[in-house]
Design a protein around this motif. Structure first.
Motif, PDB file in Angstrom:
ATOM      1  N   MET A   1       0.845  -1.169   0.000  1.00 49.98           N
ATOM      2  CA  MET A   1       0.000   0.000   0.000  1.00 49.98           C
ATOM      3  C   MET A   1       0.889   1.231   0.000  1.00 49.98           C
ATOM      4  O   MET A   1       1.885   1.290   0.726  1.00 49.98           O
ATOM      5  CB  MET A   1      -0.897  -0.013   1.248  1.00 49.98           C
ATOM      6  N   PHE A   2       0.547   2.170  -0.849  1.00 51.26           N
ATOM      7  CA  PHE A   2       1.268   3.433  -0.956  1.00 51.26           C
ATOM      8  C   PHE A   2       0.281   4.575  -0.756  1.00 51.26           C
ATOM      9  O   PHE A   2      -0.850   4.503  -1.232  1.00 51.26           O
ATOM     10  CB  PHE A   2       1.883   3.606  -2.344  1.00 51.26           C
ATOM     11  N   LEU A   3       0.723   5.618  -0.089  1.00 46.64           N
ATOM     12  CA  LEU A   3      -0.047   6.852   0.007  1.00 46.64           C
ATOM     13  C   LEU A   3       0.765   7.908  -0.735  1.00 46.64           C
ATOM     14  O   LEU A   3       1.922   8.174  -0.390  1.00 46.64           O
ATOM     15  CB  LEU A   3      -0.268   7.254   1.466  1.00 46.64           C
ATOM     16  N   VAL A   4       0.148   8.479  -1.784  1.00 45.44           N
ATOM     17  CA  VAL A   4       0.865   9.389  -2.669  1.00 45.44           C
ATOM     18  C   VAL A   4       0.145  10.730  -2.725  1.00 45.44           C
ATOM     19  O   VAL A   4      -1.066  10.777  -2.971  1.00 45.44           O
ATOM     20  CB  VAL A   4       0.940   8.793  -4.101  1.00 45.44           C
ATOM     21  N   GLU A   5       0.884  11.818  -2.487  1.00 44.00           N
ATOM     22  CA  GLU A   5       0.321  13.161  -2.620  1.00 44.00           C
ATOM     23  C   GLU A   5       0.157  13.406  -4.118  1.00 44.00           C
ATOM     24  O   GLU A   5       1.113  13.358  -4.880  1.00 44.00           O
ATOM     25  CB  GLU A   5       1.251  14.187  -1.970  1.00 44.00           C
ATOM     26  N   SER A   6      -1.075  13.611  -4.551  1.00 45.59           N
ATOM     27  CA  SER A   6      -1.405  13.573  -5.977  1.00 45.59           C
ATOM     28  C   SER A   6      -0.746  14.647  -6.829  1.00 45.59           C
ATOM     29  O   SER A   6      -0.292  14.365  -7.927  1.00 45.59           O
ATOM     30  CB  SER A   6      -2.921  13.636  -6.163  1.00 45.59           C
ATOM     31  N   SER A   7      -0.699  15.876  -6.364  1.00 52.03           N
ATOM     32  CA  SER A   7      -0.185  16.950  -7.231  1.00 52.03           C
ATOM     33  C   SER A   7       1.307  16.807  -7.509  1.00 52.03           C
ATOM     34  O   SER A   7       1.775  17.177  -8.580  1.00 52.03           O
ATOM     35  CB  SER A   7      -0.486  18.327  -6.632  1.00 52.03           C
ATOM     36  N   SER A   8       2.066  16.250  -6.567  1.00 49.44           N
ATOM     37  CA  SER A   8       3.519  16.127  -6.748  1.00 49.44           C
ATOM     38  C   SER A   8       3.988  14.696  -7.002  1.00 49.44           C
ATOM     39  O   SER A   8       5.159  14.482  -7.292  1.00 49.44           O
ATOM     40  CB  SER A   8       4.234  16.658  -5.507  1.00 49.44           C
ATOM     41  N   CYS A   9       3.083  13.733  -6.876  1.00 53.71           N
ATOM     42  CA  CYS A   9       3.424  12.296  -6.949  1.00 53.71           C
ATOM     43  C   CYS A   9       4.432  11.907  -5.866  1.00 53.71           C
ATOM     44  O   CYS A   9       5.197  10.947  -6.023  1.00 53.71           O
ATOM     45  CB  CYS A   9       3.954  11.917  -8.321  1.00 53.71           C
ATOM     46  N   ALA A  10       4.444  12.663  -4.761  1.00 52.60           N
ATOM     47  CA  ALA A  10       5.367  12.362  -3.659  1.00 52.60           C
ATOM     48  C   ALA A  10       4.818  11.211  -2.822  1.00 52.60           C
ATOM     49  O   ALA A  10       3.650  11.216  -2.425  1.00 52.60           O
ATOM     50  CB  ALA A  10       5.565  13.590  -2.782  1.00 52.60           C
ATOM     51  N   LEU A  11       5.647  10.237  -2.577  1.00 50.57           N
ATOM     52  CA  LEU A  11       5.281   9.100  -1.733  1.00 50.57           C
ATOM     53  C   LEU A  11       5.356   9.562  -0.277  1.00 50.57           C
ATOM     54  O   LEU A  11       6.399   9.996   0.191  1.00 50.57           O
ATOM     55  CB  LEU A  11       6.260   7.950  -1.989  1.00 50.57           C
ATOM     56  N   THR A  12       4.215   9.528   0.429  1.00 52.77           N
ATOM     57  CA  THR A  12       4.193  10.035   1.797  1.00 52.77           C
ATOM     58  C   THR A  12       4.114   8.934   2.851  1.00 52.77           C
ATOM     59  O   THR A  12       4.430   9.168   4.006  1.00 52.77           O
ATOM     60  CB  THR A  12       3.025  11.020   2.003  1.00 52.77           C
ATOM     61  N   ASP A  13       3.682   7.732   2.440  1.00 50.95           N
ATOM     62  CA  ASP A  13       3.636   6.611   3.378  1.00 50.95           C
ATOM     63  C   ASP A  13       3.529   5.318   2.588  1.00 50.95           C
ATOM     64  O   ASP A  13       3.133   5.318   1.419  1.00 50.95           O
ATOM     65  CB  ASP A  13       2.433   6.745   4.319  1.00 50.95           C
ATOM     66  N   CYS A  14       3.919   4.232   3.225  1.00 53.71           N
ATOM     67  CA  CYS A  14       3.798   2.908   2.608  1.00 53.71           C
ATOM     68  C   CYS A  14       3.783   1.873   3.729  1.00 53.71           C
ATOM     69  O   CYS A  14       4.201   2.149   4.847  1.00 53.71           O
ATOM     70  CB  CYS A  14       4.943   2.642   1.646  1.00 53.71           C
ATOM     71  N   ASN A  15       3.304   0.681   3.403  1.00 53.68           N
ATOM     72  CA  ASN A  15       3.284  -0.369   4.421  1.00 53.68           C
ATOM     73  C   ASN A  15       4.476  -1.313   4.239  1.00 53.68           C
ATOM     74  O   ASN A  15       5.239  -1.208   3.274  1.00 53.68           O
ATOM     75  CB  ASN A  15       1.950  -1.126   4.421  1.00 53.68           C
ATOM     76  N   LYS A  16       4.611  -2.237   5.167  1.00 54.80           N
ATOM     77  CA  LYS A  16       5.747  -3.161   5.159  1.00 54.80           C
ATOM     78  C   LYS A  16       5.752  -4.049   3.914  1.00 54.80           C
ATOM     79  O   LYS A  16       6.800  -4.367   3.372  1.00 54.80           O
ATOM     80  CB  LYS A  16       5.723  -4.013   6.431  1.00 54.80           C
ATOM     81  N   SER A  17       4.576  -4.441   3.458  1.00 58.42           N
ATOM     82  CA  SER A  17       4.479  -5.284   2.263  1.00 58.42           C
ATOM     83  C   SER A  17       5.082  -4.577   1.046  1.00 58.42           C
ATOM     84  O   SER A  17       5.801  -5.194   0.259  1.00 58.42           O
ATOM     85  CB  SER A  17       3.024  -5.655   2.003  1.00 58.42           C
ATOM     86  N   ALA A  18       4.792  -3.298   0.886  1.00 58.28           N
ATOM     87  CA  ALA A  18       5.354  -2.530  -0.228  1.00 58.28           C
ATOM     88  C   ALA A  18       6.879  -2.497  -0.134  1.00 58.28           C
ATOM     89  O   ALA A  18       7.575  -2.657  -1.133  1.00 58.28           O
ATOM     90  CB  ALA A  18       4.793  -1.111  -0.227  1.00 58.28           C
ATOM     91  N   CYS A  19       7.383  -2.312   1.077  1.00 55.92           N
ATOM     92  CA  CYS A  19       8.834  -2.300   1.289  1.00 55.92           C
ATOM     93  C   CYS A  19       9.446  -3.640   0.904  1.00 55.92           C
ATOM     94  O   CYS A  19      10.459  -3.697   0.198  1.00 55.92           O
ATOM     95  CB  CYS A  19       9.161  -1.982   2.750  1.00 55.92           C
ATOM     96  N   ASN A  20       8.828  -4.719   1.354  1.00 55.42           N
ATOM     97  CA  ASN A  20       9.338  -6.059   1.063  1.00 55.42           C
ATOM     98  C   ASN A  20       9.300  -6.355  -0.434  1.00 55.42           C
ATOM     99  O   ASN A  20      10.247  -6.925  -0.981  1.00 55.42           O
ATOM    100  CB  ASN A  20       8.546  -7.122   1.828  1.00 55.42           C
ATOM    101  N   GLN A  21       8.205  -6.000  -1.090  1.00 47.90           N
ATOM    102  CA  GLN A  21       8.081  -6.259  -2.526  1.00 47.90           C
ATOM    103  C   GLN A  21       9.164  -5.554  -3.328  1.00 47.90           C
ATOM    104  O   GLN A  21       9.673  -6.095  -4.300  1.00 47.90           O
ATOM    105  CB  GLN A  21       6.716  -5.811  -3.049  1.00 47.90           C
ATOM    106  N   LEU A  22       9.509  -4.344  -2.923  1.00 42.43           N
ATOM    107  CA  LEU A  22      10.464  -3.549  -3.684  1.00 42.43           C
ATOM    108  C   LEU A  22      11.891  -3.610  -3.140  1.00 42.43           C
ATOM    109  O   LEU A  22      12.807  -3.086  -3.770  1.00 42.43           O
ATOM    110  CB  LEU A  22       9.985  -2.094  -3.756  1.00 42.43           C
ATOM    111  N   GLY A  23      12.083  -4.238  -1.981  1.00 43.45           N
ATOM    112  CA  GLY A  23      13.430  -4.419  -1.448  1.00 43.45           C
ATOM    113  C   GLY A  23      14.021  -3.219  -0.728  1.00 43.45           C
ATOM    114  O   GLY A  23      15.237  -3.116  -0.576  1.00 43.45           O
ATOM    115  N   TYR A  24      13.183  -2.321  -0.275  1.00 45.15           N
ATOM    116  CA  TYR A  24      13.634  -1.121   0.442  1.00 45.15           C
ATOM    117  C   TYR A  24      13.184  -1.174   1.891  1.00 45.15           C
ATOM    118  O   TYR A  24      12.178  -1.802   2.208  1.00 45.15           O
ATOM    119  CB  TYR A  24      13.015   0.143  -0.167  1.00 45.15           C
TER     120      TYR A  24
END
Length: 125
Positions: A1-24
């Motif tokens: 899960m990602f939370l993205v500020e729409s006007s800037s496409c800035a990633l403001t939050d994410c869950n552990k699953s997203a981190c694991n999937q992408l390796g960060y």
């Protein structure tokens, strides 16, 4: 899960699953602009979604994300626009579909083989 500020496409939050999937780690991922995590072929599409999708509307689409090790992974994304404190965000749920796509490809190949054998043996399909 990602939370993205729409006007800037800035990633403001994410869950552990997203981190694991992408390796960060979460700290690493939050510091990255979302578009750096998306295959360049899909970046314009993401920009259009964030600039034109109305609040409370949900969209589903597929795109490739780029892992920390630079490997591209196909993802099925469900994005919904929401407002928090007057700011428009996209809540994105991304699911790795690599296995599903491989299974679909194998099924298509198997179907083709069956059709070829049916023609050789003159069987109705």
């Amino acid at each position: 899960m990602f939370l993205v500020e729409s006007s800037s496409c800035a990633l403001t939050d994410c869950n552990k699953s997203a981190c694991n999937q992408l390796g960060y780690s979460q700290d690493e991922l939050i510091k990255k602009p979302l578009l750096e995590l998306v295959d360049p072929k899909n970046q314009e599409y993401f920009k259009k979604i964030f600039s034109k999708m109305p609040p409370k509307k949900t969209m589903e689409f597929e795109a490739h994300f780029i892992k920390k090790d630079t490997q591209k992974i196909p993802m099925e994304i469900s994005a919904r626009m929401v407002k928090f404190s007057g700011i428009l965000y996209s809540v994105m749920v991304a699911r790795d579909i690599e296995d599903r796509l491989a299974a679909q490809k194998a099924l298509k190949s198997l179907k083709s083989i069956i059709e070829q054998y049916s023609r050789i043996l003159d069987l109705p399909h």
